[in-house]
Design a protein around this motif. Structure first.
Motif, mmCIF file in Angstrom:
data_model
loop_
_atom_site.group_PDB
_atom_site.id
_atom_site.type_symbol
_atom_site.label_atom_id
_atom_site.label_comp_id
_atom_site.label_asym_id
_atom_site.label_seq_id
_atom_site.Cartn_x
_atom_site.Cartn_y
_atom_site.Cartn_z
ATOM 1 N N GLY A 1 25.013 35.479 52.882
ATOM 2 C CA GLY A 1 25.570 36.755 53.546
ATOM 3 C C GLY A 1 26.487 37.717 52.486
ATOM 4 O O GLY A 1 26.838 37.370 51.314
ATOM 5 N N GLU B 1 28.627 34.081 55.824
ATOM 6 C CA GLU B 1 27.960 33.037 56.076
ATOM 7 C C GLU B 1 26.709 32.779 54.819
ATOM 8 O O GLU B 1 26.367 33.569 54.100
ATOM 9 C CB GLU B 1 27.312 32.983 57.457
ATOM 10 C CG GLU B 1 28.309 33.363 58.489
ATOM 11 C CD GLU B 1 27.552 33.358 60.026
ATOM 12 O OE1 GLU B 1 28.012 33.152 60.908
ATOM 13 O OE2 GLU B 1 25.977 33.807 59.986
ATOM 14 N N GLU C 1 19.417 34.809 60.179
ATOM 15 C CA GLU C 1 20.178 35.367 58.942
ATOM 16 C C GLU C 1 21.392 35.027 58.811
ATOM 17 O O GLU C 1 22.043 35.353 60.120
ATOM 18 C CB GLU C 1 19.599 36.868 59.232
ATOM 19 C CG GLU C 1 18.317 37.097 59.060
ATOM 20 C CD GLU C 1 17.422 36.881 57.677
ATOM 21 O OE1 GLU C 1 18.336 36.961 56.595
ATOM 22 O OE2 GLU C 1 16.280 36.554 57.502
ATOM 23 N N PRO C 2 22.167 34.827 57.674
ATOM 24 C CA PRO C 2 23.554 34.725 57.699
ATOM 25 C C PRO C 2 24.121 36.190 57.432
ATOM 26 O O PRO C 2 23.789 37.005 56.959
ATOM 27 C CB PRO C 2 23.564 34.065 56.151
ATOM 28 C CG PRO C 2 22.446 34.517 55.471
ATOM 29 C CD PRO C 2 21.259 34.801 56.433
ATOM 30 N N ALA C 3 25.143 36.185 58.361
ATOM 31 C CA ALA C 3 26.064 37.269 58.584
ATOM 32 C C ALA C 3 26.942 37.266 57.541
ATOM 33 O O ALA C 3 27.064 36.505 56.570
ATOM 34 C CB ALA C 3 26.838 37.285 59.783
ATOM 35 N N ALA C 4 27.961 38.342 57.251
ATOM 36 C CA ALA C 4 28.829 38.299 56.238
ATOM 37 C C ALA C 4 29.913 37.086 56.294
ATOM 38 O O ALA C 4 30.279 36.516 57.383
ATOM 39 C CB ALA C 4 29.784 39.369 56.591
ATOM 40 N N ARG D 1 29.660 26.639 67.266
ATOM 41 C CA ARG D 1 28.332 27.245 66.993
ATOM 42 C C ARG D 1 27.209 26.448 67.419
ATOM 43 O O ARG D 1 26.443 25.742 66.416
ATOM 44 C CB ARG D 1 28.209 27.486 65.677
ATOM 45 C CG ARG D 1 29.367 28.454 64.926
ATOM 46 C CD ARG D 1 29.290 28.351 63.442
ATOM 47 N NE ARG D 1 28.006 28.887 62.777
ATOM 48 C CZ ARG D 1 27.808 30.134 62.539
ATOM 49 N NH1 ARG D 1 29.000 31.055 62.770
ATOM 50 N NH2 ARG D 1 26.788 30.635 62.094
ATOM 51 N N ARG E 1 22.861 30.541 54.591
ATOM 52 C CA ARG E 1 21.738 29.955 55.304
ATOM 53 C C ARG E 1 21.450 28.392 54.218
ATOM 54 O O ARG E 1 21.435 28.821 53.294
ATOM 55 C CB ARG E 1 20.501 30.728 55.389
ATOM 56 C CG ARG E 1 19.332 30.106 56.157
ATOM 57 C CD ARG E 1 18.374 31.097 56.414
ATOM 58 N NE ARG E 1 17.636 31.286 55.491
ATOM 59 C CZ ARG E 1 17.059 32.649 55.391
ATOM 60 N NH1 ARG E 1 17.109 33.439 56.120
ATOM 61 N NH2 ARG E 1 16.418 33.098 54.281
ATOM 62 N N THR F 1 22.526 28.432 59.696
ATOM 63 C CA THR F 1 23.403 29.480 59.233
ATOM 64 C C THR F 1 24.850 28.702 59.664
ATOM 65 O O THR F 1 25.279 28.310 60.551
ATOM 66 C CB THR F 1 23.287 30.847 59.625
ATOM 67 O OG1 THR F 1 23.503 30.695 61.151
ATOM 68 C CG2 THR F 1 21.944 31.448 59.405
#
Length: 318
Positions: free
Chosen positions: A51, A8, A3-6, A72, A10, A83
């Motif tokens: 995100g 970010e 799941e993409p964070a803030a 990453r 996908r 992501t």
């Protein structure tokens, strides 16, 4: 499913690109502790989710991306979904294939950096930016050399490339105005015949091996931009000769240049893609070697063995 964070996005990966930096990182050549990772820095695909705070791209957008696995290790492009920070993801023109998108990344941004480090040269590339300049691209049949030829010609430079005898056609197909066999004794004289006043910038892949040739053809105040040292021959600097030329040496490794320079280069590369000046494939001078995702190990072995052209991994249907 990640799941993409803030900040970010996908990406559903369509094509993953393999570069020498990928197998070198995987085998520990750069040092550091071995960690679980997904390989490959470059790729192309379609935005699958965004995100919080992301408004530069939207779900469904076609994109290319680079430095996916930098800091990453689980975000490499050799997987179906990844992501990424949105600043590492760039729009891919509708007219461009996903193969082009996965081929630019590290090679094209490295080439862009090499072409924009001269003291009296441009910091950005566009048509006319290198008008009147003479660029020498060492190793014109490689992925970085290929991109350097295309970008320099797009920007208006006269482009000379050096290759081994069997690879001349690749540099010519990429758009080099002149191609010289660097193994010939009169290679410097041939280059000087095309550039009597010397070359402005040398995009260098084998700094040690080409040292003598470079000093023979570089103009005063010229720049040697070094992104590799193929063959690992030591680079022994002739201090007096370099002082006489007021030569500038710039060493290049994308991981340390920072997001500002990466983003600026990516904007220019995206413009070049949209203009149709960064094609790939046999006719464009960069043969493609394609593997499916299950054969990622073979793809890495092909790059490590020195495959001429670009190695790509087809991950999913476009």
């Amino acid at each position: 499913m990640p799941e993409p964070a803030a900040g970010e996005v996908r990406v559903r990966v369509v094509v993953s690109g393999v570069n020498p930096t990928d197998w070198k990182a995987r085998t520990g050549l750069y040092g550091g502790e071995a960690v679980e990772s997904v390989p490959n820095q470059d790729g192309s695909g379609v935005i699958d989710a965004v995100g919080a705070g992301v408004d530069q791209v939207a779900v469904g957008d076609r994109v290319w991306f680079t430095l996916a696995a930098f800091q990453r290790p689980m975000s490499g492009s050799a997987q179906e979904y990844t992501t990424l920070p949105v600043e590492r993801v760039f729009p891919l023109a509708d007219s461009a294939s996903f193969e082009i998108g996965a081929s630019v990344g590290v090679p094209a941004i490295t080439a862009h950096r090499a072409l924009t480090v001269a003291e009296d040269g441009p910091t950005r590339l566009s048509p006319g930016a290198l008008e009147g300049k003479v660029i020498l691209v060492a190793g014109g049949a490689g992925a970085v050399g290929h991109a350097a030829i295309q970008l320099a010609r797009w920007a208006g430079a006269t482009v000379i490339a050096t290759t081994s005898p069997g690879k001349t056609a690749y540099a010519e197909s990429a758009g080099a105005h002149h191609v010289v066999n660097y193994r010939e004794e009169d290679a410097a004289a041939q280059i000087r015949s095309f550039a009597p006043d010397g070359v402005d910038v040398i995009v260098e892949v084998a700094a040690g091996a080409n040292n003598e040739l470079n000093l023979a053809v570089l103009r005063p105040l010229g720049t040697i931009a070094i992104y590799a040292n193929d063959g690992n021959q030591p680079l022994a600097l002739d201090i007096r000769a370099n002082m006489g030329l007021n030569a500038r040496y710039q060493f290049l490794l994308l991981y340390g240049v920072g997001p500002k320079l990466i983003s600026a280069a990516a904007e220019d590369v995206s413009a070049a893609i949209a203009a149709g000046v960064l094609p790939v494939g046999e006719d464009a001078g960069l043969p493609l070697h394609t593997f499916d995702l299950a054969r990622t190990a073979e793809a890495h072995q092909a790059v490590e063995a020195g495959a001429t052209g670009k190695v790509l991994i087809t991950v999913s249907e476009s």
